[in-house]
Motif scaffolding. Structure first.
Motif, short mmCIF file in Angstrom:
data_model
loop_
_atom_site.label_atom_id
_atom_site.label_comp_id
_atom_site.label_asym_id
_atom_site.label_seq_id
_atom_site.Cartn_x
_atom_site.Cartn_y
_atom_site.Cartn_z
N PHE A 19 0.90 -1.16 0.00
CA PHE A 19 0.00 0.00 0.00
C PHE A 19 0.93 1.20 0.00
O PHE A 19 1.51 1.53 1.03
CB PHE A 19 -0.90 0.02 1.23
N ASN A 44 -2.64 -6.77 15.56
CA ASN A 44 -3.41 -5.96 14.63
C ASN A 44 -2.50 -5.26 13.64
O ASN A 44 -1.45 -4.76 14.01
CB ASN A 44 -4.21 -4.89 15.39
N GLY A 45 -2.90 -5.24 12.40
CA GLY A 45 -2.11 -4.57 11.38
C GLY A 45 -0.97 -5.43 10.86
O GLY A 45 -0.12 -4.95 10.11
N ALA A 46 -0.95 -6.72 11.24
CA ALA A 46 0.14 -7.59 10.80
C ALA A 46 0.02 -7.94 9.31
O ALA A 46 0.98 -8.40 8.69
CB ALA A 46 0.16 -8.86 11.63
N1 LIG Z 1 -6.90 -0.81 1.52
C1 LIG Z 1 -5.84 -0.43 2.25
N2 LIG Z 1 -5.16 0.70 1.93
C2 LIG Z 1 -4.08 1.09 2.66
N3 LIG Z 1 -3.62 0.42 3.71
C3 LIG Z 1 -4.25 -0.70 4.09
C4 LIG Z 1 -5.38 -1.18 3.38
N4 LIG Z 1 -5.81 -2.34 3.97
C5 LIG Z 1 -4.97 -2.54 5.00
N5 LIG Z 1 -4.03 -1.58 5.07
C6 LIG Z 1 -2.93 -1.53 6.04
O1 LIG Z 1 -2.24 -2.73 5.94
C7 LIG Z 1 -1.82 -3.19 7.21
C8 LIG Z 1 -2.34 -4.58 7.43
O2 LIG Z 1 -3.73 -4.52 7.69
P1 LIG Z 1 -4.62 -5.82 7.91
O3 LIG Z 1 -4.28 -6.79 6.85
O4 LIG Z 1 -6.01 -5.39 8.03
O5 LIG Z 1 -4.08 -6.35 9.31
P2 LIG Z 1 -4.65 -7.47 10.26
O6 LIG Z 1 -5.81 -8.11 9.60
O7 LIG Z 1 -3.52 -8.40 10.48
O8 LIG Z 1 -5.04 -6.79 11.52
C9 LIG Z 1 -2.32 -2.17 8.20
O9 LIG Z 1 -1.25 -1.30 8.50
C10 LIG Z 1 -3.40 -1.45 7.47
O10 LIG Z 1 -3.50 -0.13 7.91
#
Ligand SMILES: Nc1ncnc2c1ncn2[C@@H]1O[C@H](COP(=O)(O)OP(=O)(O)O)[C@@H](O)[C@H]1O
Ligand SMILES: [Mg+2]
Lengths: 272, 362
Positions: A19, A44-46
């Motif tokens: 991203f 979270n955020g992994a």
């Molecule tokens: N569509 C998106 N655009 C920008 N950043 C994103 C998007 N989706 C997730 N992120 C970022 O990617 C990282 C991983 O998010 P995510 O996969 O939701 O983590 P988890 O499910 O493990 O908690 C986070 O830092 C989140 O902010």
């Protein structure tokens, strides 16, 4: 000779998802064998949900290859991936909010298993039959007329799983299936996941923060951090891995988890 | 996975029963309304009232088709009148330049409208919510401006210059539905009245079948949750194009009927007033509901008659009503009737309450 038996059902090779400049999934390699349950944990955020988005075609990988049942699905769209036999749930309570439970599932059982070139004017018998089975299996029969947005929280979670099952998947991805449930409700979902595997070897990847759930159901566990895999192995090894304890579990939780794992090992799965 | 075989008592019973009940209710309401509509001309209400009813039939069709796109599929298109206009214009042009009867031209108009509708549907594919409103409104405004600014002489009749599209005045003298020639002068309005009624019946059945079929479920699924729908095998592009195509046909056909009925069609059809007028029908009736468009159409046309003396204030009143419904009564009049039915009437009537009636999506 018997190589095909050991060929993984799902295989991720060097998968990245960026991203902007941030790698939400960072050079991930992952194999999932036919019939196994793989648990994915991590803070979270992994990047756990992002990994599901990449596998299910919602948000294609920036680099790397993903193969499902020997076919390259890296660039396939969600509809094609669904028809190929890979089904997922969404982390947020995702349903067709204004539709009754039955219609939610009919959509999945009619459009999910294969490509419908041009719909008929009625849902066919096969879709109705699958829907009946799935409703019964997930104990949602009494709720079939309820509009999804009016469901109690446990039934919402069950509906999400039911709708994924109704597409007749061979690989099921569950994103935090028990998030927000209380202990008793978690038991219900846990029993459901166990029932799913009883007869035929449905392959499952599940993301979950509730470690009790993750440990009890998974044959193998992966822990993600900053988009990478920091642990892969049996659940028993989690609490002995210093990195996992440091970045994810913390000392207190690690001790509690050790207890849970002990219980699991000694009492087995006699609940099911 | 152990999936037990279907239980003998047939679990789909409750749902199937609710569907049958809905069908019976639809037929009852439909036949009642139809009976009233068939009888009205017999009471000789006068030319004006008959004309208003004919107009009601046309608008009810247009709003019913609009509801498929806007309410059922949740694609916020404001281009409905543009589709209606272009369908009618195609038929009118054929009548004017090639002297093709509107009875044949109408089918060409309908097919042309399907084409136009599909193009508009495709143009909105990459957009979401409010951006769809903006783009489709812009399309309608541009089409109106193009026709209005068309003043170059395409041909002369005597000394009078005619632009290709007729320009701001629109097209006239392209023929009509011919009821004047077939029926006695006094009976001619009955011809369009019953034609309009017949088309409304067909159009309503068409829309109901779509809403109740797997098409309708796919449209609603995409409206409610697009990523989930795609993960369950429902492709957005395909079904969005399909709903625009399906709704375009009757919209264009009714445009041609409008042209044949009034014997004129012009860019004033694309005025914002009229769009708002029809939009208030859509919203007041209940977005996405089966009966909403017809009920909304009845309410707004009656209100329009009652507010005749208000002049300019009428449009403001319709604007206010529309906003009030969007903010306070999302589900429209049909939604209110449904909740009164389910929450008040069903629990108090013993023989109704054992029919587990929590109702279907529409
Ligand atoms: N569509 C998106 N655009 C920008 N950043 C994103 C998007 N989706 C997730 N992120 C970022 O990617 C990282 C991983 O998010 P995510 O996969 O939701 O983590 P988890 O499910 O493990 O908690 C986070 O830092 C989140 O902010
Ligand atoms: Mg997540």
């Amino acid at each position: 000779m018997d190589d095909s038996a050991h060929e993984p059902l799902l295989s991720c090779r060097g998968v990245f998802k960026y991203f902007g400049a941030m790698a939400a999934v960072d050079d991930l390699n992952l194999d999932v064998q036919q019939g196994e349950v793989l648990g994915i944990g991590g803070p979270n955020g992994a990047g756990k949900t992002t990994l599901f988005d990449v596998i299910s075609g919602l948000n294609p990988a920036s680099a790397g290859t993903i193969t499902f049942d020997g076919n390259d699905i890296t660039k396939a769209n969600p509809v094609q991936i669904c028809h190929a036999g890979l089904s997922r749930t969404y982390q947020l309570n995702a349903a067709f909010e204004t539709l009754p439970v039955r219609e939610n599932i009919l959509c999945a059982s009619y459009y999910g298993p294969r490509n419908v070139f041009f719909p008929k004017l009625r849902f066919d018998r096969e879709a109705q039959r699958i829907t009946d089975e799935v409703l019964e299996f997930t104990e949602l029969l009494d709720y079939e007329m309820v509009i999804a947005r009016e469901l109690p929280v446990l039934q919402r979670k069950l509906l999400m799983i039911a709708s994924a099952l109704a597409t007749r998947p061979r690989l099921l991805l569950l994103d935090e299936p028990v998030g927000g449930l209380n202990v008793d409700e978690i038991e219900v979902v846990m029993a459901l996941v166990r029932r799913m595997r009883e007869d035929r070897p449905l392959t499952v990847i599940l993301i979950e923060h509730v470690m009790r759930f993750l440990v009890a159901l998974s044959d193998r566990v992966v822990v993600m951090h900053h988009g990478s895999k920091i642990y892969e192995g049996l659940a028993e090894g989690l609490t002995k891995d210093q990195t996992v304890v440091d970045v994810y579990l913390g000392e207190g939780a690690a001790r509690r988890l050790e207890h849970i794992i002990d219980e699991e090992l000694h009492h087995g799965h006699d609940a099911s | 996975m152990t999936i037990p075989s279907t239980p003998a008592h047939g679990s789909s019973g409750a749902y199937a029963a609710a569907r049958r009940q809905d069908l019976r209710l639809d037929l009852a309401i439909g036949f009642a309304l139809l009976a009233i509509a068939v009888i009205i001309p017999i009471l000789s209400p006068g030319k004006y009232i008959l004309g208003q009813f004919t107009l009601f039939f046309i608008w009810a069709c247009v709003v019913t088709q609009w509801n498929l796109v806007f309410g059922v599929a949740g694609v916020y298109s404001l281009a409905q009148m543009a589709v209606f206009f272009l369908g009618g214009y195609a038929a009118a042009m054929l009548g004017f330049y090639l002297e093709i009867s509107i009875w044949y031209g109408a089918w060409v108009g309908a097919v042309f409208a399907v084409f136009v509708s599909v193009v508009i549907g495709a143009a909105t594919l990459r957009l979401q919510g409010p951006y769809v409103l903006l783009l489709t409104l812009a399309i309608a405004v541009v089409i109106q401006a193009l026709v209005q600014s068309d003043v170059n002489c395409f041909f002369y009749e005597g000394k009078i210059c005619y632009p290709l599209t007729g320009g701001p005045r629109g097209l006239m003298k392209f023929g009509d539905l011919g009821f004047r020639d077939w029926l006695a002068y006094k009976q001619a309005p009955l011809g369009t009245y019953y034609l309009g009624l017949l088309l409304l019946v067909i159009n309503t059945i068409f829309a109901f079948v779509i809403i109740k079929s797997p098409f309708g479920s796919a449209f609603r699924a995409l409206r409610d949750n697009q990523p989930l729908a795609s993960s369950r095998g429902i492709a957005r592009v395909k079904y969005q194009i399909l709903v625009f195509a399906l709704s375009g046909f009757f919209t264009g056909l009714m445009g041609s009927v409008y042209a044949g009925h009034f014997r004129t069609i012009g860019p004033a059809l694309l005025d914002l007033d009229l769009l708002l007028f029809l939009f208030s029908m859509l919203v007041v009736g209940g977005l996405g509901s089966r009966w909403g468009p017809i009920i909304g159409c009845i309410i707004i046309m009656v209100a329009n008659e009652l507010m005749k003396d208000l002049g300019e204030w009428r449009m403001i009143a319709f604007g206010a009503i529309t906003v009030a419904f969007i903010v306070l009564l999302r589900e429209g009049v049909v939604g209110v009737i449904q909740s009164v039915w389910r929450g008040y009437i069903v629990p108090r009537v013993p023989w109704l309450s054992d029919v587990r009636r929590s109702g279907l999506a529409e």
